[in-house]
Structure formats: structure tokens, C-alpha cells
Scaffold this motif. Structure first.
Motif, mmCIF file in Angstrom:
data_model
loop_
_atom_site.group_PDB
_atom_site.id
_atom_site.type_symbol
_atom_site.label_atom_id
_atom_site.label_comp_id
_atom_site.label_asym_id
_atom_site.label_seq_id
_atom_site.Cartn_x
_atom_site.Cartn_y
_atom_site.Cartn_z
ATOM 1 N N ASN A 123 -2.073 -12.230 -30.546
ATOM 2 C CA ASN A 123 -2.620 -13.572 -30.479
ATOM 3 C C ASN A 123 -3.904 -13.705 -31.300
ATOM 4 N N GLY A 124 -4.099 -14.891 -31.905
ATOM 5 C CA GLY A 124 -5.300 -15.138 -32.672
ATOM 6 C C GLY A 124 -6.072 -16.364 -32.233
ATOM 7 N N ASN A 128 -4.346 -19.649 -26.478
ATOM 8 C CA ASN A 128 -2.997 -19.098 -26.289
ATOM 9 C C ASN A 128 -2.955 -17.946 -25.289
ATOM 10 N N THR A 129 -4.104 -17.475 -24.850
ATOM 11 C CA THR A 129 -4.155 -16.205 -24.127
ATOM 12 C C THR A 129 -3.307 -16.210 -22.861
ATOM 13 N N ASN A 133 0.216 -13.997 -22.118
ATOM 14 C CA ASN A 133 0.379 -13.141 -20.945
ATOM 15 C C ASN A 133 1.639 -13.526 -20.157
ATOM 16 N N ALA A 134 1.881 -14.833 -20.059
ATOM 17 C CA ALA A 134 3.065 -15.293 -19.336
ATOM 18 C C ALA A 134 4.345 -14.898 -20.069
ATOM 19 N N VAL A 135 4.339 -15.039 -21.383
ATOM 20 C CA VAL A 135 5.535 -14.742 -22.171
ATOM 21 C C VAL A 135 5.868 -13.252 -22.143
ATOM 22 N N VAL A 147 7.946 -5.010 -23.791
ATOM 23 C CA VAL A 147 7.271 -6.217 -24.271
ATOM 24 C C VAL A 147 5.782 -6.114 -23.950
ATOM 25 N N LEU A 148 4.960 -6.382 -24.962
ATOM 26 C CA LEU A 148 3.513 -6.263 -24.818
ATOM 27 C C LEU A 148 2.824 -7.433 -25.497
ATOM 28 N N GLY A 149 1.543 -7.629 -25.199
ATOM 29 C CA GLY A 149 0.784 -8.688 -25.850
ATOM 30 C C GLY A 149 -0.694 -8.364 -25.859
#
Length: 267
Positions: A123-124, A128-129, A133-135, A147-149
Motif C-alpha cells: 500500500n502507498g 487504504n490501510t 488489512n481487510a482484503v 496472503v499478506l499486506g
């Protein structure tokens, strides 16, 4: 990068044929990287595409830093984010929360069908944070891939904090951090310094965020015009291309280490 006149990098999904993509995905520990930006105002001195430009540069640079035997591919950036708090200034394109969530889920789930073992959202944009996290969870329950973020400006914060010349709050929206990176990566898109008007960060709650490096423990919603008349917050006058180069090197090195760790964990 996708629109770079010198051509595609070795880690770029968009410049490869489908067979090459599937070949990379079939390797043990393959990682699909999805950069997520935004199109939103960044004051008078930075372009509205700042977040998308920077996150794409960071993930591409990090993927290129990773060893050749680490199968990492970067998809074109998702360029529109969740930015309702910037709409009052104009120039902002924002997706509804559910729409952006669906876009990210679709990109990830169709991407991993090529055979990737892991997918990492990078994320940039601060807005969107929570969505990222939800996605991570919604995609994670729908695929066998890991899956990571992460958000790139939350990485290596101690090293970058040592570079800053501004007080706390100076590395906020359109401030010392982002302006330095843009001066390093795309100086042609940065307006003259006399247009770099910005407001000092002023958050009522002590638990709220202070700048990009200090996110705080309390989420607060306000329209951005309550924080700044120009749309920028922080100390862009302290930005420099040299500082941007150092930030770029620090963050891409840290992000590359993350990509390698994901690869090794899934190999």
C-alpha cells in the motif's frame, strides 16, 4: 515500470507473455506483488498521482533488488484508492470502499490462478490501510496461497527517522518524506519550492497519528480541509533529492527482504 520508455523490468508482470508469467508462478515460493496507490491532491507542489508513482517505484525497486532466484512479479498498480477525505480539494478520484475491496480481491484471486504461492499487497496511501488489512483476510479465506499486506512507509521507520530534519509531523501528507522521494524519482513533476505551502500537523487527540512514520493508535476521520488550507501537511521545504535517494534505498532494501522472506517461507 509499465510506462517506462526503456522497457519492462525483469520483475514486471505487464511486460511478460502469459507463458513467462506461468513459468515464474510455477517456481517454488513464487510471489505476486500488488501495489495499491491513489489519485488525490497533494498540495500545490506535488501531482495527484504521487501515491501511485511512489508505491510502484518502491515495489519495482524492491523486486529488482531481490535475488534472481526469487520468483517475484509485480502487477501494474491499482491506481485509484479510498480517498473521500480529499474530495473537497478537487482533483481526487476515489473508489467506494466496497468497490476497491472487490477490485483488489479480483486482481489477487485471478492473479494467483496462474500458480503463485503467495500474494503481497503493498500500500502507498494511508486511507487504504484498513481496507488492505481487510482484503488480506477476505482473499486469504478464498485461496490456498499465502496472503499478506504492508504499507511501504511503515517500513524501516527508525532508519528514516534518523534522516529527517523536520520535527514530528514534518513527514506527513506532501511533506518532507514524500516530497524528497518525488524529487529523487520524478523531479519533473515537483513544482517550484515557493508553491510548497503546507500546514503543521495538528491532531486534537494525543493517540492520533503524527506523520507517516508515527501512525498513532487511534483512527480519526476528518475531511482533509480541516487539517490544511493547501492540502499538504508537514515540511516539504526540508525535502531534497539526496534525502529521497536515501529513503528509496532504505525502503526498497527492507521491502526486498520481505519479498525474499515470503518466497523462502513458501518454497
Amino acid at each position: 515500470m509499465l510506462y517506462d520508455a526503456i522497457g519492462a523490468t525483469s520483475s514486471e508482470w505487464a511486460g511478460k507473455s502469459y507463458a513467462e508469467i506461468k513459468e515464474t508462478a510455477a517456481r517454488d515460493g513464487s510471489v505476486l506483488v500488488i501495489p495499491v496507490g491513489s489519485i488525490e491532491q497533494h498540495g500545490h507542489h506535488l501531482p495527484v498521482a504521487t501515491d501511485t508513482i511512489l508505491v510502484e517505484a518502491m515495489v519495482t525497486g524492491a523486486a529488482e533488488r531481490a535475488p534472481e532466484d526469487a520468483p517475484v512479479l509485480v502487477v501494474p498498480p491499482v491506481w485509484s484508492g479510498f480517498s473521500p477525505h480529499h474530495l473537497s480539494f478537487g482533483g481526487t478520484l476515489s473508489l467506494e470502499f466496497e468497490h476497491l475491496r472487490s477490485v483488489l480481491e479480483d486482481v489477487a484471486l485471478t492473479g494467483v490462478k496462474s500458480g503463485f504461492d503467495a500474494v503481497c499487497f503493498v500500500n502507498g496511501h494511508g486511507g487504504n490501510t484498513a481496507l488492505i488489512n481487510a482484503v488480506v483476510s477476505t482473499v486469504g479465506t478464498s485461496t490456498d496461497a499465502e496472503v499478506l499486506g504492508t504499507t511501504y512507509f511503515t517500513l524501516a521507520t527508525e532508519e528514516i527517522d534518523a534522516l529527517r530534519e523536520s520535527e514530528l509531523g514534518g513527514m506527513a501528507h506532501g511533506g518532507e518524506y514524500e516530497t524528497s522521494l518525488m524529487l529523487h524519482l520524478r523531479p519533473d513533476l515537483v513544482a517550484d519550492s515557493d508553491t510548497a505551502a503546507a500546514t503543521a500537523w495538528d491532531e486534537h487527540y494525543d493517540w492520533g497519528g503524527s506523520d507517516l512514520l508515527k501512525g498513532g493508535t487511534l483512527a480519526v476521520y476528518r475531511g482533509f480541509d480541516e487539517y490544511s488550507e493547501s492540502g499538504a501537511i508537514g515540511a516539504p521545504h526540508l525535502a531534497s533529492a539526496e534525502k529521497g535517494s536515501r529513503i528509496y534505498d532504505i525502503v526498497t532494501e527492507e521491502l526486498a527482504a520481505l519479498f525474499v522472506a515470503i518466497h523462502e517461507h513458501n518454497a
